[in-house]
Design an enzyme around this catalytic site. Structure first.
Site, PDB file in Angstrom:
ATOM      1  N   ASP A 225       4.115  -3.684   7.987  1.00  0.00           N
ATOM      2  CA  ASP A 225       2.688  -3.377   8.016  1.00  0.00           C
ATOM      3  C   ASP A 225       2.337  -2.787   9.383  1.00  0.00           C
ATOM      4  O   ASP A 225       2.336  -3.502  10.378  1.00  0.00           O
ATOM      5  CB  ASP A 225       1.923  -4.687   7.752  1.00  0.00           C
ATOM      6  CG  ASP A 225       0.433  -4.544   7.971  1.00  0.00           C
ATOM      7  OD1 ASP A 225      -0.062  -3.397   7.995  1.00  0.00           O
ATOM      8  OD2 ASP A 225      -0.239  -5.591   8.104  1.00  0.00           O
TER       9      ASP A 225
ATOM     10  N   ASN B 133      -0.548  -1.309  10.305  1.00  0.00           N
ATOM     11  CA  ASN B 133      -1.948  -1.302  10.759  1.00  0.00           C
ATOM     12  C   ASN B 133      -2.630  -2.655  10.605  1.00  0.00           C
ATOM     13  O   ASN B 133      -3.851  -2.743  10.542  1.00  0.00           O
ATOM     14  CB  ASN B 133      -2.750  -0.217  10.024  1.00  0.00           C
ATOM     15  CG  ASN B 133      -2.723  -0.417   8.523  1.00  0.00           C
ATOM     16  OD1 ASN B 133      -2.024  -1.323   8.020  1.00  0.00           O
ATOM     17  ND2 ASN B 133      -3.459   0.388   7.784  1.00  0.00           N
TER      18      ASN B 133
ATOM     19  N   ASP C 196      -3.196  -4.761   8.289  1.00  0.00           N
ATOM     20  CA  ASP C 196      -4.110  -5.134   7.201  1.00  0.00           C
ATOM     21  C   ASP C 196      -3.426  -6.077   6.202  1.00  0.00           C
ATOM     22  O   ASP C 196      -3.985  -6.390   5.154  1.00  0.00           O
ATOM     23  CB  ASP C 196      -4.650  -3.878   6.480  1.00  0.00           C
ATOM     24  CG  ASP C 196      -3.553  -3.089   5.783  1.00  0.00           C
ATOM     25  OD1 ASP C 196      -2.361  -3.459   5.905  1.00  0.00           O
ATOM     26  OD2 ASP C 196      -3.874  -2.094   5.105  1.00  0.00           O
TER      27      ASP C 196
ATOM     28  N   ASP D  89       3.268  -0.505   4.649  1.00  0.00           N
ATOM     29  CA  ASP D  89       2.808   0.874   4.431  1.00  0.00           C
ATOM     30  C   ASP D  89       3.882   1.874   4.851  1.00  0.00           C
ATOM     31  O   ASP D  89       4.928   1.501   5.396  1.00  0.00           O
ATOM     32  CB  ASP D  89       1.490   1.106   5.192  1.00  0.00           C
ATOM     33  CG  ASP D  89       1.569   0.592   6.622  1.00  0.00           C
ATOM     34  OD1 ASP D  89       2.556   0.919   7.294  1.00  0.00           O
ATOM     35  OD2 ASP D  89       0.666  -0.165   7.046  1.00  0.00           O
TER      36      ASP D  89
ATOM     37  N   ASP E 149      11.592   4.588 -13.907  1.00  0.00           N
ATOM     38  CA  ASP E 149      11.209   3.295 -14.478  1.00  0.00           C
ATOM     39  C   ASP E 149      11.476   3.278 -15.995  1.00  0.00           C
ATOM     40  O   ASP E 149      11.132   4.235 -16.699  1.00  0.00           O
ATOM     41  CB  ASP E 149       9.705   3.098 -14.203  1.00  0.00           C
ATOM     42  CG  ASP E 149       9.240   1.682 -14.422  1.00  0.00           C
ATOM     43  OD1 ASP E 149       9.729   0.788 -13.722  1.00  0.00           O
ATOM     44  OD2 ASP E 149       8.370   1.473 -15.299  1.00  0.00           O
TER      45      ASP E 149
ATOM     46  N   GLU F 261      16.401   3.241 -14.474  1.00  0.00           N
ATOM     47  CA  GLU F 261      16.319   1.806 -14.768  1.00  0.00           C
ATOM     48  C   GLU F 261      16.647   1.650 -16.241  1.00  0.00           C
ATOM     49  O   GLU F 261      15.902   2.127 -17.109  1.00  0.00           O
ATOM     50  CB  GLU F 261      14.912   1.248 -14.475  1.00  0.00           C
ATOM     51  CG  GLU F 261      14.919  -0.267 -14.560  1.00  0.00           C
ATOM     52  CD  GLU F 261      13.557  -0.897 -14.828  1.00  0.00           C
ATOM     53  OE1 GLU F 261      13.422  -2.099 -14.600  1.00  0.00           O
ATOM     54  OE2 GLU F 261      12.626  -0.196 -15.269  1.00  0.00           O
TER      55      GLU F 261
HETATM   56  C1  NOJ Z   1      10.079  -1.970 -14.341  1.00  0.00           C
HETATM   57  C2  NOJ Z   1       9.548  -2.195 -12.958  1.00  0.00           C
HETATM   58  O1  NOJ Z   1      10.639  -2.399 -12.088  1.00  0.00           O
HETATM   59  C3  NOJ Z   1       8.630  -3.379 -13.035  1.00  0.00           C
HETATM   60  O2  NOJ Z   1       8.261  -3.855 -11.766  1.00  0.00           O
HETATM   61  C4  NOJ Z   1       7.448  -2.992 -13.856  1.00  0.00           C
HETATM   62  O3  NOJ Z   1       6.605  -4.108 -14.037  1.00  0.00           O
HETATM   63  C5  NOJ Z   1       7.874  -2.467 -15.240  1.00  0.00           C
HETATM   64  N1  NOJ Z   1       8.996  -1.593 -15.182  1.00  0.00           N
HETATM   65  C6  NOJ Z   1       6.747  -1.702 -15.877  1.00  0.00           C
HETATM   66  O4  NOJ Z   1       6.554  -0.498 -15.199  1.00  0.00           O
END
Ligand code: NOJ
Length: 538
Positions: A32, A34, A36, A40, A211, A275
């Site tokens: 972090d 800044n 907060d 970041d 993802d 993923e």
């Molecule tokens: C996989 C991501 O790694 C996870 O964090 C997320 O909740 C789900 N896909 C939905 O996007």
């Protein structure tokens, strides 16, 4: 010319990511800058020196794009702008430039399966059945009795459909109801994502972690999933159905092939890391023919396997056997969803955590470390009132969610952990970390961090460790040993007791017990309980 030997000029150098070590940053919890309480992008810039010192070649940043944070960045409201509390586009550009100076490439997370319900596309799509963007999401009429269009359940639990009272139709969401699924049968969606990919690639992004890339295309007929049977895996049994029609559809491969063409059209080619939370035999399909789909796919059966010689070895052997020619594995032990390996595999036992780290860095493939892995960080304890993950909030106490592996990085043993100012409350608590912090370990030759750095440096020096083949060696019960190329042996004693590995001679390069570095062995390599070594053979 000798058969099989190519003249030098005709040999193609392997792409950078094959010999690379990648490092996942969860930006909110990294540093972090800044005060907060939220990590970041400037915090990442400030720690590039550390990452270069550690020796990583590329960083993957969990989502940095605009999000109302129903699922902490995985619900995107603008794919081409930076989330304000993480920084600005200018900070991001500075990050790419500063990382480049340190020979570190930057990969981003892209979320193509769903958007945020606040994304202007969904706002428009949900406004009327005749809206031009209506078909960008998966809408369907209720059944005659008013219930959901089919039996699909969300992977976050509960029905995968939510009724929109305004238009009288249901929309699909494989995750939270705040994360409506895009309709990947729609050409407009496909074209828009090509633009988004280019937007970031043109800004120097080296690739994407994609993802849930296996589920983006759904069955066009929205057929019911079949019920789970006794033979099905845990997940199917938990949800009562097999995920047959709401993911892993054959048509998803066309989409991934298109992305691969786009990625390869760049010089240097961009890398696609998928993923793929599926079994190994399905995961390998996402590599296509080995050259036309994902470059790297995350191996979830490996992550979730018990840390025992027989189970780990079997998954690695299966993966090696099933991958198409030319495909390259990825090995990871932790991420922001799956808990930290120092807890899951090692149960806080540093001997096991060190052996796991050596394993990750010595298999054939690209290791992906999660921030904190290199110091042996364990899952933190997060109290109910501090929970941030919607899954923890929803399912507590049966399931505490994913906050325990998302807590801030401990840089120093001071209040705030060097993550944020001492007087600032971090967005998630740090948890007691004591000696498990970067500063303490950086100067300690015996530490996990020094082990990580030395193993990464060793990979750089050893072509066999970078790209050599994997071959299992015969080993006593509870020991997993393999060769890399022709001159390297890796051995993990995954027993509590000592063992002797016979039939190999060599020189220990790096051991989890650093006192053994440099030791020669001749036909008998003795290992204490949970000891691991990587050695050059003679
Ligand atoms: C996989 C991501 O790694 C996870 O964090 C997320 O909740 C789900 N896909 C939905 O996007």
């Amino acid at each position: 010319m000798t058969e099989g030997v190519q003249p030098r000029a005709a040999q193609q150098a392997p792409p950078w990511w094959k010999s690379a070590v990648l490092y996942q940053i969860y930006p909110r919890s990294f540093a972090d800058s800044n005060a907060d309480g939220t990590g970041d992008l400037q915090g990442v810039i400030d720690h590039l020196e550390y990452l270069q010192w550690l020796g990583v070649d590329g960083i993957w940043l969990s989502p940095i794009t605009v999000s109302p944070n129903a699922d902490w960045g995985y619900d995107v409201a603008d794919y081409c702008a930076v989330q304000p509390d993480l920084g600005t586009m200018a900070t991001f550009e500075n990050l790419v430039a500063a990382a480049d100076e340190r020979h570190i490439r930057v990969l981003l997370d892209i979320v193509p399966n769903h958007t945020s319900e606040e994304h202007p596309w969904f706002v428009s799509s949900s406004s009327s059945t005749t809206d031009p963007r209506r078909d960008w999401y998966v809408w369907a009429d209720p059944k005659p009795d008013g219930t959901a269009p089919n039996n699909w359940v969300s992977s976050f639990g509960g029905p995968a459909w939510t009724l929109d009272p305004r238009t009288g139709q249901y929309y699909l969401h494989n995750h939270l109801s705040e994360q409506p699924d895009l309709n990947w049968w729609n050409d407009g969606v496909r074209a828009e994502f090509d633009k988004i990919f280019r937007f970031w690639f043109d800004r120097g992004v080296a690739g994407f972690r994609i993802d849930v890339c296996n589920v983006i295309v759904k069955d066009a007929g929205l057929r019911d999933n079949p019920p789970a049977t006794e033979d099905d895996d845990f997940e199917a049994q938990l949800f009562g159905q097999r995920f047959v029609y709401n993911g892993n559809r054959p048509e998803v491969h066309d989409v991934i092939r298109g992305w691969r063409r786009l990625a390869e059209s760049y010089d240097v080619a961009r890398v696609l890391v998928g993923e793929t939370p599926v079994k190994v035999d399905t995961m390998v399909q996402y590599y296509g023919d080995g050259s036309d789909e994902l470059h790297l796919a995350f191996n979830f059966p490996f992550i979730t396997a018990p840390f025992a010689a027989a189970s780990m070895r079997r998954i690695v052997e299966d993966t090696e056997a099933l991958l198409p020619p030319g495909a390259w594995p990825a090995w990871t032990g932790s991420n922001h969803d799956m808990s930290r390996f120092a807890s899951r595999w090692a149960d806080g036992d540093l001997r096991k955590a060190r052996a796991a780290l050596l394993m990750l860095l010595c298999l054939r493939g690209t290791p992906v470390l999660y921030q904190g892995d290199e110091i042996g960080l364990c899952n933190a304890t997060v109290e109910k009132d501090d929970l941030r993950d919607p899954l923890g909030v929803r399912y507590w106490p049966a399931y505490a969610g994913r906050d325990a592996m998302r807590t801030p990085m401990p840089w120093r043993d001071v209040p705030g952990g060097g993550f944020t100012d001492p007087g600032t409350r971090p967005w998630l608590p740090l948890g007691p970390f004591g000696g498990c912090n970067v500063e303490a370990q950086r100067s300690d030759p015996e530490s996990m961090l020094t082990l990580a750095r030395d193993l990464i440096a060793l990979r750089r020096l050893s072509p066999a460790l970078q790209t050599g083949s994997y071959q299992t060696m015969a080993a006593p019960e509870g020991v997993w040993a393999w060769r890399r190329g022709s001159g390297v042996v890796v051995a993990l004693n995954m027993n509590d007791h000592g063992v002797t590995l016979e039939g190999t001679r060599g020189h220990i390069w790096v051991g989890t017990d650093r006192a053994r570095d440099g030791e020669d062995f001749d036909n008998r390599l003795t290992l204490r309980g949970w000891e691991a070594v990587v050695a050059g053979t003679t």
